[in-house]
Design an enzyme around this catalytic site. Structure first.
Site, PDB file in Angstrom:
ATOM      1  CD  GLN A 218      49.398 -57.621 -81.573  1.00  0.00           C
ATOM      2  OE1 GLN A 218      50.404 -57.980 -80.954  1.00  0.00           O
ATOM      3  NE2 GLN A 218      48.507 -56.792 -81.051  1.00  0.00           N
ATOM      4  CB  CYS A 343      51.820 -55.811 -74.848  1.00  0.00           C
ATOM      5  SG  CYS A 343      52.066 -54.054 -75.045  1.00  0.00           S
TER       6      CYS A 343
HETATM    7  N1  SAH Z   1      45.383 -53.073 -82.037  1.00  0.00           N
HETATM    8  C1  SAH Z   1      46.463 -53.059 -82.965  1.00  0.00           C
HETATM    9  C2  SAH Z   1      47.620 -52.174 -82.529  1.00  0.00           C
HETATM   10  C3  SAH Z   1      48.102 -52.335 -81.127  1.00  0.00           C
HETATM   11  S1  SAH Z   1      49.659 -51.574 -80.773  1.00  0.00           S
HETATM   12  C4  SAH Z   1      46.942 -54.456 -83.270  1.00  0.00           C
HETATM   13  O1  SAH Z   1      46.574 -55.417 -82.597  1.00  0.00           O
HETATM   14  O2  SAH Z   1      47.697 -54.614 -84.235  1.00  0.00           O
HETATM   15  C5  SAH Z   1      49.221 -50.035 -80.133  1.00  0.00           C
HETATM   16  C6  SAH Z   1      48.851 -49.018 -81.181  1.00  0.00           C
HETATM   17  O3  SAH Z   1      48.523 -47.799 -80.495  1.00  0.00           O
HETATM   18  C7  SAH Z   1      49.948 -48.657 -82.171  1.00  0.00           C
HETATM   19  O4  SAH Z   1      49.448 -48.769 -83.479  1.00  0.00           O
HETATM   20  C8  SAH Z   1      50.294 -47.183 -81.852  1.00  0.00           C
HETATM   21  O5  SAH Z   1      50.639 -46.432 -82.997  1.00  0.00           O
HETATM   22  C9  SAH Z   1      48.985 -46.703 -81.256  1.00  0.00           C
HETATM   23  N2  SAH Z   1      49.055 -45.555 -80.345  1.00  0.00           N
HETATM   24  C10 SAH Z   1      50.042 -45.241 -79.463  1.00  0.00           C
HETATM   25  N3  SAH Z   1      49.701 -44.176 -78.740  1.00  0.00           N
HETATM   26  C11 SAH Z   1      48.460 -43.807 -79.147  1.00  0.00           C
HETATM   27  C12 SAH Z   1      47.546 -42.771 -78.748  1.00  0.00           C
HETATM   28  N4  SAH Z   1      47.876 -41.916 -77.790  1.00  0.00           N
HETATM   29  N5  SAH Z   1      46.368 -42.704 -79.361  1.00  0.00           N
HETATM   30  C13 SAH Z   1      46.012 -43.563 -80.351  1.00  0.00           C
HETATM   31  N6  SAH Z   1      46.833 -44.558 -80.758  1.00  0.00           N
HETATM   32  C14 SAH Z   1      48.041 -44.688 -80.167  1.00  0.00           C
END
Ligand code: SAH
Length: 389
Positions: A218, A343
């Site tokens: 984040q 988001c």
């Molecule tokens: N919850 C975490 C990340 C949120 S961002 C935080 O707060 O830091 C969204 C995340 O989803 C990213 O890390 C991205 O790599 C992952 N992502 C995107 N598509 C995805 C999918 N189909 N399955 C699993 N993860 C995915």
């Protein structure tokens, strides 16, 4: 928020840059606009709480991206693409980025020139330096510099880095990322750690997290703690629950929740992020969490087919939102609570409609401003199985 400070900070690039939609708009007013836009999309699902604003709306971004350019006189600069174009708007100081980054970017430009190295020219597809990515640890102060270059061979590499280190001893690690493709993706696949550990660490909600170059983290650390606290409170954990942290990144939400749950399963598609997540669990001695490197929807379907259950699902998908496949599988796993961190209120509204068809109704709807001066807004929604709270 001190009104006087707000008046003093005027962004000279706002017309050309396009990164911020609300430069020139008072922060209080920005919050009102965001509140309205979330209400417009989400009030059909329940009452939208008052948005939680940022105490410090300036210089919050811990991730900075500069694109290298060169003017006719051979002077090197960094900037960002003008919206919708590939023209670089030179930017010396950005009002929403960590202030330490501007000085590093400026000195990088000077070093590239003095070492007579070249910057990438998109049209001619030649030149070495493409982008600089800087990530700063808000609490630890660690700084990661990723230099995106077109070749793994960087002339004068050792001397260049020695000079850079002299100018900026605060940089903890430098990574050379090789990207020679004609692409709008910033990072290529290959990372070479030029010095330091190849990642930085930061502290969030009292836990220490390692963050590698391509892992998601984040970008507003102070607001992230508020966001996570809101999400975990909504999850109503008592210590007995089996929790899924879907789209878990480096495991930040899941590990914060693990203290209050029986077991947490994190699911994440990005391999590097999963590696960080596993390292983070060991680093913090969190033993009741494990991570799965897979598409969240596909893994949920497998869990559902295997007759598994979950008590709480935490989900934080990218801007494109989740999928029907994922939500259908949630309905089979039958968690009492789903906490959706989003988001993008548009894809959130789309997904909430599918959840409603499955009998999940919204309780808390809490917007949080993670991105002052931009139009983006984060929202936490609590969904309860079979009824409205
Ligand atoms: N919850 C975490 C990340 C949120 S961002 C935080 O707060 O830091 C969204 C995340 O989803 C990213 O890390 C991205 O790599 C992952 N992502 C995107 N598509 C995805 C999918 N189909 N399955 C699993 N993860 C995915």
């Amino acid at each position: 928020m001190d009104g006087k400070i707000e008046k003093r900070l005027v962004c000279p690039y706002s017309k050309k840059c396009g990164g911020c939609n609300y430069q020139g708009t008072e922060y209080k007013e920005q919050l009102k606009i965001k509140q309205k836009s979330v209400e417009k999309l989400l009030s059909p699902f329940g009452t939208v709480e008052k948005i939680i604003g940022a105490k410090e709306p300036y210089f919050y971004r811990n991730k900075i991206h500069g694109i290298f350019g060169c003017d006719k006189k051979g002077n090197i600069y960094t900037g960002i693409y003008q919206e919708g174009t590939h023209r670089i708007v030179p930017i010396e100081k950005c009002l929403i980025e960590d202030e330490r980054a501007a000085a590093i970017l400026r000195d990088l430009c000077g070093l590239i020139k003095s070492f007579k190295l070249s910057v990438y020219d998109e049209d001619r597809e030649c030149g070495l330096f493409r982008h600089a990515l800087i990530r700063t640890g808000h609490v630890t102060g660690e700084i990661m510099l990723v230099l995106v270059i077109t070749s793994p061979v960087m002339p004068s590499r050792n001397n260049f880095l020695k000079e850079l280190k002299k100018l900026h001893p605060e940089i903890s690690t430098v990574i050379l990322n090789v990207n020679h493709k004609r692409t709008s993706m910033v990072l290529g696949e290959k990372n070479i750690t030029a010095y330091g550990k190849g990642y930085i660490e930061d502290i969030l909600c009292g836990l220490r997290f390692r963050i590698s170059p391509s892992s998601f983290y984040q970008i507003n650390p102070l607001q992230t703690e508020i966001l996570y606290r809101t999400a975990i409170k909504a999850a109503g954990l008592t210590g007995k629950e089996r929790v899924i942290d879907a789209y878990c990144g480096i495991g930040t939400i899941g590990m914060t929740a693990a203290k209050k749950a029986r077991e947490v399963i994190g699911i994440e598609l990005n391999k590097e992020a999963v590696r960080d997540a596993a390292a983070n669990a060991s680093l913090n001695q969190v033993k009741n969490i494990r991570f799965i490197n897979e598409d969240a929807g596909k893994y949920m379907v497998k869990m559902a087919a295997g007759g598994e259950r979950a008590d709480v699902v935490l989900m934080d998908p990218p801007r494109s939102g989740s999928t029907k496949e994922f939500i259908d599988a949630v309905a089979v796993l039958k968690p009492q609570r789903v906490v959706y961190v989003s988001c993008n209120p548009e894809t959130l509204a789309r997904d909430l409609r599918i959840f409603a068809q499955k009998g999940y109704k919204a309780g808390l709807i809490q917007p949080v401003d993670m991105f002052p001066f931009t139009e983006h807004v984060e929202t936490v929604v609590l969904l309860k199985r079979g009824g409205r709270e």
